[in-house]
Motif scaffolding. Structure first.
Motif, PDB file in Angstrom:
ATOM      1  N   GLY A  26      59.701  82.203  38.949  1.00  0.00           N
ATOM      2  CA  GLY A  26      60.247  82.325  37.611  1.00  0.00           C
ATOM      3  C   GLY A  26      59.389  83.241  36.763  1.00  0.00           C
ATOM      4  N   ALA A  27      59.903  83.602  35.589  1.00  0.00           N
ATOM      5  CA  ALA A  27      59.182  84.518  34.705  1.00  0.00           C
ATOM      6  C   ALA A  27      57.848  83.940  34.240  1.00  0.00           C
ATOM      7  N   ASP A  28      57.761  82.611  34.122  1.00  0.00           N
ATOM      8  CA  ASP A  28      56.502  82.007  33.695  1.00  0.00           C
ATOM      9  C   ASP A  28      55.393  82.285  34.705  1.00  0.00           C
ATOM     10  N   GLN A  29      55.737  82.287  35.993  1.00  0.00           N
ATOM     11  CA  GLN A  29      54.745  82.619  37.018  1.00  0.00           C
ATOM     12  C   GLN A  29      54.444  84.107  37.034  1.00  0.00           C
ATOM     13  N   LEU A  30      55.479  84.915  36.800  1.00  0.00           N
ATOM     14  CA  LEU A  30      55.297  86.367  36.800  1.00  0.00           C
ATOM     15  C   LEU A  30      54.300  86.794  35.733  1.00  0.00           C
ATOM     16  N   GLN A  31      54.301  86.107  34.593  1.00  0.00           N
ATOM     17  CA  GLN A  31      53.447  86.502  33.480  1.00  0.00           C
ATOM     18  C   GLN A  31      51.956  86.356  33.774  1.00  0.00           C
ATOM     19  N   HIS A  32      51.617  85.549  34.781  1.00  0.00           N
ATOM     20  CA  HIS A  32      50.188  85.459  35.148  1.00  0.00           C
ATOM     21  C   HIS A  32      49.983  85.681  36.654  1.00  0.00           C
ATOM     22  N   LEU A  33      50.892  86.427  37.260  1.00  0.00           N
ATOM     23  CA  LEU A  33      50.790  86.694  38.700  1.00  0.00           C
ATOM     24  C   LEU A  33      49.469  87.383  39.045  1.00  0.00           C
ATOM     25  N   ASN A  34      48.959  88.219  38.128  1.00  0.00           N
ATOM     26  CA  ASN A  34      47.729  88.962  38.428  1.00  0.00           C
ATOM     27  C   ASN A  34      46.486  88.074  38.450  1.00  0.00           C
ATOM     28  N   THR A  35      46.631  86.780  38.166  1.00  0.00           N
ATOM     29  CA  THR A  35      45.501  85.853  38.300  1.00  0.00           C
ATOM     30  C   THR A  35      45.535  85.124  39.633  1.00  0.00           C
ATOM     31  N   TRP A  36      46.588  85.332  40.413  1.00  0.00           N
ATOM     32  CA  TRP A  36      46.703  84.663  41.704  1.00  0.00           C
ATOM     33  C   TRP A  36      45.774  85.317  42.723  1.00  0.00           C
ATOM     34  N   GLN A  37      45.293  84.526  43.639  1.00  0.00           N
ATOM     35  CA  GLN A  37      44.405  85.020  44.690  1.00  0.00           C
ATOM     36  C   GLN A  37      45.085  86.128  45.503  1.00  0.00           C
ATOM     37  N   GLU A  38      44.457  87.303  45.561  1.00  0.00           N
ATOM     38  CA  GLU A  38      44.950  88.434  46.365  1.00  0.00           C
ATOM     39  C   GLU A  38      46.441  88.694  46.134  1.00  0.00           C
ATOM     40  N   TRP A  39      46.873  88.666  44.881  1.00  0.00           N
ATOM     41  CA  TRP A  39      48.306  88.726  44.591  1.00  0.00           C
ATOM     42  C   TRP A  39      48.972  89.984  45.117  1.00  0.00           C
ATOM     43  N   GLN A  40      48.271  91.131  45.057  1.00  0.00           N
ATOM     44  CA  GLN A  40      48.894  92.372  45.533  1.00  0.00           C
ATOM     45  C   GLN A  40      49.129  92.358  47.042  1.00  0.00           C
ATOM     46  N   HIS A  41      48.315  91.591  47.770  1.00  0.00           N
ATOM     47  CA  HIS A  41      48.481  91.516  49.222  1.00  0.00           C
ATOM     48  C   HIS A  41      49.640  90.601  49.617  1.00  0.00           C
ATOM     49  N   MET A  42      50.187  89.871  48.651  1.00  0.00           N
ATOM     50  CA  MET A  42      51.380  89.073  48.951  1.00  0.00           C
ATOM     51  C   MET A  42      52.506  89.965  49.466  1.00  0.00           C
ATOM     52  N   PHE A  43      52.551  91.204  48.979  1.00  0.00           N
ATOM     53  CA  PHE A  43      53.582  92.146  49.405  1.00  0.00           C
ATOM     54  C   PHE A  43      53.405  92.586  50.857  1.00  0.00           C
ATOM     55  N   ASP A  44      52.226  92.348  51.433  1.00  0.00           N
ATOM     56  CA  ASP A  44      52.020  92.671  52.845  1.00  0.00           C
ATOM     57  C   ASP A  44      52.752  91.695  53.764  1.00  0.00           C
ATOM     58  N   TYR A  45      53.179  90.565  53.195  1.00  0.00           N
ATOM     59  CA  TYR A  45      53.794  89.522  54.003  1.00  0.00           C
ATOM     60  C   TYR A  45      55.210  89.158  53.554  1.00  0.00           C
ATOM     61  N   ALA A  46      55.567  89.531  52.331  1.00  0.00           N
ATOM     62  CA  ALA A  46      56.874  89.118  51.811  1.00  0.00           C
ATOM     63  C   ALA A  46      57.333  90.053  50.702  1.00  0.00           C
ATOM     64  N   HIS A  47      58.601  89.956  50.352  1.00  0.00           N
ATOM     65  CA  HIS A  47      59.123  90.531  49.122  1.00  0.00           C
ATOM     66  C   HIS A  47      58.905  89.504  48.014  1.00  0.00           C
ATOM     67  N   ILE A  48      58.899  89.926  46.766  1.00  0.00           N
ATOM     68  CA  ILE A  48      58.808  88.990  45.645  1.00  0.00           C
ATOM     69  C   ILE A  48      59.986  89.220  44.714  1.00  0.00           C
ATOM     70  N   CYS A  49      60.724  88.167  44.443  1.00  0.00           N
ATOM     71  CA  CYS A  49      61.843  88.215  43.500  1.00  0.00           C
ATOM     72  C   CYS A  49      61.565  87.257  42.352  1.00  0.00           C
ATOM     73  N   ALA A  50      61.689  87.741  41.137  1.00  0.00           N
ATOM     74  CA  ALA A  50      61.433  86.916  39.955  1.00  0.00           C
ATOM     75  C   ALA A  50      62.661  86.882  39.064  1.00  0.00           C
ATOM     76  N   ALA A  51      62.882  85.738  38.421  1.00  0.00           N
ATOM     77  CA  ALA A  51      64.019  85.580  37.518  1.00  0.00           C
ATOM     78  C   ALA A  51      63.538  85.141  36.145  1.00  0.00           C
ATOM     79  N   SER A  52      64.308  85.507  35.139  1.00  0.00           N
ATOM     80  CA  SER A  52      63.947  85.209  33.761  1.00  0.00           C
ATOM     81  C   SER A  52      63.994  83.715  33.487  1.00  0.00           C
ATOM     82  N   ARG A  53      63.388  83.339  32.358  1.00  0.00           N
ATOM     83  CA  ARG A  53      63.426  81.966  31.873  1.00  0.00           C
ATOM     84  C   ARG A  53      63.266  82.033  30.362  1.00  0.00           C
ATOM     85  N   PRO A  54      64.079  81.327  29.603  1.00  0.00           N
ATOM     86  CA  PRO A  54      63.961  81.374  28.140  1.00  0.00           C
ATOM     87  C   PRO A  54      62.543  81.058  27.684  1.00  0.00           C
ATOM     88  N   GLY A  55      62.040  81.886  26.776  1.00  0.00           N
ATOM     89  CA  GLY A  55      60.689  81.685  26.275  1.00  0.00           C
ATOM     90  C   GLY A  55      59.630  82.405  27.075  1.00  0.00           C
TER      91      GLY A  55
END
Length: 223
Positions: free
Chosen positions: A115-144
């Motif tokens: 969700g968008a709430d997770q997207l807003q702090h994705l760059n604090t996740w461990q090795e977040w850019q390397h997540m793309f080495d294993y999967a696609h990432i799809c994010a959806a909006s959320r009010p607020g």
């Protein structure tokens, strides 16, 4: 941009979360992307010991049971992956995605949903850019939780912009792409639900009926 050049044979969408408790927002997010992606499998992964969240109130066993109930009517094949609950160490999504890729092999499109709430702090996740080495990432909006450049970190916006792809491209390649869906308007908070239950309220509109029954039968989230 790195994407798999090998032919994709299956598509697996992954929804992770604390699910403490699972609620209609989780179900709506999954349903939204199931409609878009038409995956062969929807894999639900309840968190074990997420490093950014503390004090999960329901046990792993209870959260698995609630997830099983919440997604029992899915038309798409659903599996519940307990690897994070069974992991002794802190839970990092990057480790989970590595394990799923190792399990499924190189010919499967793996899509991690958030969700968008997770997207807003994705760059604090461990090795977040390397997540793309294993999967696609799809994010959806959320009010607020806005998904524009003013609210999403610049490095996350840059990564999603350069990896932006269509649903068809995501379904037909193994990993490395991104998709932002701006039109899912479901605003439900597990914190809000727990607070209501502690006050003796029954948040019928926020939680799947079977989940609410389970919560009441097992006396969960009582003060």
């Amino acid at each position: 941009m790195k994407t798999s050049e090998k032919a994709v044979t299956r598509c697996v969408a992954i929804l992770g979360g604390s699910f403490d408790p699972v609620h209609n927002g989780h179900v709506a997010l999954a349903n939204y992307f199931v409609e878009l992606l038409k995956p062969d499998e929807l894999r639900i992964i309840p968190a074990g010991n997420p490093w950014q969240k503390h004090g999960l109130q329901a046990s792993g066993k209870d959260r698995v049971a609630m997830v099983r109930s919440a997604f029992s009517t899915q038309k798409t094949a659903v599996s519940i992956d307990q690897q994070e609950i069974l992991r002794d160490s802190a839970t990092y999504t990057i480790d989970t995605l590595r394990a799923v890729r190792e399990e499924l092999g190189p010919h499967v499109s793996i899509i991690f949903l958030m969700g968008a709430d997770q997207l807003q702090h994705l760059n604090t996740w461990q090795e977040w850019q390397h997540m793309f080495d294993y999967a696609h990432i799809c994010a959806a909006s959320r009010p607020g939780f806005a998904m524009d450049a003013a609210h999403v970190p610049a490095d996350v916006t840059q990564e999603f912009t350069r990896r932006a792809a269509s649903m068809e491209q995501i379904r037909s390649t193994a990993q490395g792409l991104a998709y932002l869906a701006p039109n899912l308007a479901v605003d439900i908070s597990a914190t809000e639900i727990r607070a209501a239950l502690q006050r003796g309220k029954h948040p019928i509109s926020l939680v799947p009926p079977g989940v609410l029954d389970y919560i009441e039968q097992h006396h969960l989230y009582k003060s």
